[in-house]
Design a protein around this motif. Structure first.
Motif, PDB file in Angstrom:
ATOM      1  N   LEU A  61     -24.409 -17.875  15.987  1.00 18.39           N
ATOM      2  CA  LEU A  61     -25.158 -18.595  17.021  1.00 18.39           C
ATOM      3  C   LEU A  61     -25.112 -20.103  16.788  1.00 18.39           C
ATOM      4  O   LEU A  61     -25.026 -20.883  17.737  1.00 18.39           O
ATOM      5  N   ASN A  62     -25.134 -20.507  15.545  1.00 14.07           N
ATOM      6  CA  ASN A  62     -25.217 -21.931  15.214  1.00 14.07           C
ATOM      7  C   ASN A  62     -23.901 -22.573  14.789  1.00 14.07           C
ATOM      8  O   ASN A  62     -23.888 -23.760  14.480  1.00 14.07           O
ATOM      9  N   ASP A  63     -22.800 -21.822  14.820  1.00 15.51           N
ATOM     10  CA  ASP A  63     -21.538 -22.392  14.331  1.00 15.51           C
ATOM     11  C   ASP A  63     -20.834 -23.308  15.337  1.00 15.51           C
ATOM     12  O   ASP A  63     -19.870 -23.986  14.991  1.00 15.51           O
ATOM     13  N   GLY A  64     -21.274 -23.315  16.577  1.00 14.96           N
ATOM     14  CA  GLY A  64     -20.690 -24.201  17.581  1.00 14.96           C
ATOM     15  C   GLY A  64     -19.372 -23.732  18.169  1.00 14.96           C
ATOM     16  O   GLY A  64     -18.781 -24.443  18.982  1.00 14.96           O
ATOM     17  N   LYS A  65     -18.921 -22.530  17.809  1.00 11.93           N
ATOM     18  CA  LYS A  65     -17.631 -22.090  18.331  1.00 11.93           C
ATOM     19  C   LYS A  65     -17.568 -20.625  18.764  1.00 11.93           C
ATOM     20  O   LYS A  65     -16.794 -20.286  19.640  1.00 11.93           O
ATOM     21  N   THR A  66     -18.355 -19.756  18.178  1.00 11.71           N
ATOM     22  CA  THR A  66     -18.279 -18.332  18.506  1.00 11.71           C
ATOM     23  C   THR A  66     -18.842 -18.063  19.900  1.00 11.71           C
ATOM     24  O   THR A  66     -19.957 -18.469  20.205  1.00 11.71           O
ATOM     25  N   ARG A  67     -18.042 -17.362  20.730  1.00  7.26           N
ATOM     26  CA  ARG A  67     -18.524 -16.929  22.046  1.00  7.26           C
ATOM     27  C   ARG A  67     -19.347 -15.660  21.846  1.00  7.26           C
ATOM     28  O   ARG A  67     -18.960 -14.763  21.098  1.00  7.26           O
ATOM     29  N   ILE A  68     -20.466 -15.594  22.544  1.00  4.62           N
ATOM     30  CA  ILE A  68     -21.388 -14.475  22.397  1.00  4.62           C
ATOM     31  C   ILE A  68     -21.470 -13.743  23.736  1.00  4.62           C
ATOM     32  O   ILE A  68     -21.890 -14.311  24.737  1.00  4.62           O
ATOM     33  N   HIS A  69     -21.031 -12.493  23.740  1.00 10.63           N
ATOM     34  CA  HIS A  69     -21.098 -11.646  24.930  1.00 10.63           C
ATOM     35  C   HIS A  69     -22.340 -10.777  24.796  1.00 10.63           C
ATOM     36  O   HIS A  69     -22.487 -10.062  23.806  1.00 10.63           O
ATOM     37  N   PHE A  70     -23.224 -10.855  25.788  1.00 15.33           N
ATOM     38  CA  PHE A  70     -24.487 -10.122  25.714  1.00 15.33           C
ATOM     39  C   PHE A  70     -24.586  -9.172  26.904  1.00 15.33           C
ATOM     40  O   PHE A  70     -24.637  -9.596  28.042  1.00 15.33           O
ATOM     41  N   ASN A  71     -24.642  -7.880  26.613  1.00 15.55           N
ATOM     42  CA  ASN A  71     -24.755  -6.858  27.647  1.00 15.55           C
ATOM     43  C   ASN A  71     -26.233  -6.692  28.022  1.00 15.55           C
ATOM     44  O   ASN A  71     -27.047  -6.304  27.189  1.00 15.55           O
ATOM     45  N   LEU A  72     -26.564  -6.952  29.277  1.00 12.73           N
ATOM     46  CA  LEU A  72     -27.946  -6.862  29.736  1.00 12.73           C
ATOM     47  C   LEU A  72     -28.267  -5.537  30.434  1.00 12.73           C
ATOM     48  O   LEU A  72     -29.347  -5.400  31.010  1.00 12.73           O
ATOM     49  N   ASP A  73     -27.365  -4.571  30.379  1.00 13.64           N
ATOM     50  CA  ASP A  73     -27.657  -3.275  30.988  1.00 13.64           C
ATOM     51  C   ASP A  73     -28.922  -2.693  30.358  1.00 13.64           C
ATOM     52  O   ASP A  73     -29.105  -2.720  29.137  1.00 13.64           O
ATOM     53  N   ARG A 117     -23.840  -7.902  33.148  1.00 16.01           N
ATOM     54  CA  ARG A 117     -24.657  -6.825  33.700  1.00 16.01           C
ATOM     55  C   ARG A 117     -23.740  -5.947  34.549  1.00 16.01           C
ATOM     56  O   ARG A 117     -22.918  -6.451  35.308  1.00 16.01           O
ATOM     57  N   ASP A 118     -23.872  -4.644  34.392  1.00 15.61           N
ATOM     58  CA  ASP A 118     -23.053  -3.684  35.140  1.00 15.61           C
ATOM     59  C   ASP A 118     -21.561  -3.966  34.983  1.00 15.61           C
ATOM     60  O   ASP A 118     -20.794  -3.854  35.937  1.00 15.61           O
ATOM     61  N   GLY A 119     -21.172  -4.366  33.788  1.00 12.74           N
ATOM     62  CA  GLY A 119     -19.760  -4.578  33.490  1.00 12.74           C
ATOM     63  C   GLY A 119     -19.178  -5.894  33.965  1.00 12.74           C
ATOM     64  O   GLY A 119     -17.986  -6.131  33.816  1.00 12.74           O
ATOM     65  N   LYS A 120     -20.019  -6.774  34.522  1.00 13.14           N
ATOM     66  CA  LYS A 120     -19.514  -8.050  35.046  1.00 13.14           C
ATOM     67  C   LYS A 120     -20.270  -9.225  34.432  1.00 13.14           C
ATOM     68  O   LYS A 120     -21.489  -9.157  34.245  1.00 13.14           O
ATOM     69  N   PRO A 121     -19.550 -10.322  34.153  1.00 13.32           N
ATOM     70  CA  PRO A 121     -20.235 -11.521  33.643  1.00 13.32           C
ATOM     71  C   PRO A 121     -21.145 -12.115  34.713  1.00 13.32           C
ATOM     72  O   PRO A 121     -20.800 -12.120  35.897  1.00 13.32           O
ATOM     73  N   LEU A 122     -22.295 -12.595  34.289  1.00 15.62           N
ATOM     74  CA  LEU A 122     -23.204 -13.277  35.215  1.00 15.62           C
ATOM     75  C   LEU A 122     -22.821 -14.754  35.294  1.00 15.62           C
ATOM     76  O   LEU A 122     -22.436 -15.356  34.287  1.00 15.62           O
ATOM     77  N   PRO A 123     -22.957 -15.366  36.468  1.00 17.91           N
ATOM     78  CA  PRO A 123     -22.617 -16.779  36.607  1.00 17.91           C
ATOM     79  C   PRO A 123     -23.755 -17.715  36.198  1.00 17.91           C
ATOM     80  O   PRO A 123     -23.699 -18.904  36.469  1.00 17.91           O
ATOM     81  N   TYR A 124     -24.783 -17.195  35.547  1.00 11.13           N
ATOM     82  CA  TYR A 124     -25.935 -18.012  35.158  1.00 11.13           C
ATOM     83  C   TYR A 124     -26.531 -17.478  33.856  1.00 11.13           C
ATOM     84  O   TYR A 124     -26.227 -16.381  33.424  1.00 11.13           O
ATOM     85  N   ASN A 125     -27.403 -18.282  33.277  1.00 15.75           N
ATOM     86  CA  ASN A 125     -28.128 -17.912  32.061  1.00 15.75           C
ATOM     87  C   ASN A 125     -29.491 -17.373  32.489  1.00 15.75           C
ATOM     88  O   ASN A 125     -30.345 -18.150  32.937  1.00 15.75           O
ATOM     89  N   PRO A 126     -29.748 -16.084  32.325  1.00 19.67           N
ATOM     90  CA  PRO A 126     -31.040 -15.517  32.749  1.00 19.67           C
ATOM     91  C   PRO A 126     -32.201 -15.891  31.829  1.00 19.67           C
ATOM     92  O   PRO A 126     -33.343 -15.515  32.116  1.00 19.67           O
ATOM     93  N   LEU A 127     -31.941 -16.624  30.762  1.00 16.27           N
ATOM     94  CA  LEU A 127     -33.023 -17.055  29.867  1.00 16.27           C
ATOM     95  C   LEU A 127     -33.566 -18.423  30.218  1.00 16.27           C
ATOM     96  O   LEU A 127     -34.561 -18.851  29.639  1.00 16.27           O
ATOM     97  N   LYS A 128     -32.911 -19.116  31.132  1.00 14.40           N
ATOM     98  CA  LYS A 128     -33.384 -20.459  31.514  1.00 14.40           C
ATOM     99  C   LYS A 128     -34.610 -20.349  32.403  1.00 14.40           C
ATOM    100  O   LYS A 128     -34.776 -19.444  33.168  1.00 14.40           O
TER     101      LYS A 128
END
Length: 128
Positions: A61-73, A117-128
């Motif tokens: 999370l803090n390394d500045g380079k790793t992409r994080i894929h988060f499944n919200l299902d 969500r449902d196998g597709k990337p979301l175009p927004y950050n739901p935590l904002k």
């Protein structure tokens, strides 16, 4: 022992991508494993190193380079789950809530987090 058809996620150093989400959902008992295969991003059981998984997650999370894929299902309200994560122990049954909370309080990582969500990337950050 045959390994025909098996897929292994092996990394000799850090990961370029990681996968997070619930281990199982209403659709699959192996949701996180399947999400990991779909995104090509290893989940915690396949992260390299000897640190405990949640310390590795904080490093990514803090390394500045790793992409994080988060499944919200099966996570209808990520903000509410993140609130639970604020006081959760990641080692005792609340890992996903804790992960969401850590992402929420680390805005420097938001550009590297891809929520699905449902196998597709979301175009927004739901935590904002």
């Amino acid at each position: 022992m045959s390994t025909k058809g098996a897929t292994a996620l092996v990394h000799n150093s850090g990961c370029d991508d990681i996968a997070l989400g619930l281990d199982s959902t209403s659709r699959s008992e192996a949701a996180l494993f399947e999400f990991s295969l779909k995104t090509g991003a290893p989940y915690h059981k396949h992260w390299p190193g000897t640190k405990i998984w949640y310390q590795k997650f904080l490093d990514y999370l803090n390394d500045g380079k790793t992409r994080i894929h988060f499944n919200l299902d099966d996570i209808p309200n990520p903000k509410e789950m993140a609130k639970v994560g604020a006081t959760a122990d990641p080692y005792v049954g609340h890992a996903t809530a804790w992960e969401l909370y850590q992402i929420q309080i680390t805005p420097s990582a938001w550009s590297r987090v891809i929520f699905h969500r449902d196998g597709k990337p979301l175009p927004y950050n739901p935590l904002k």
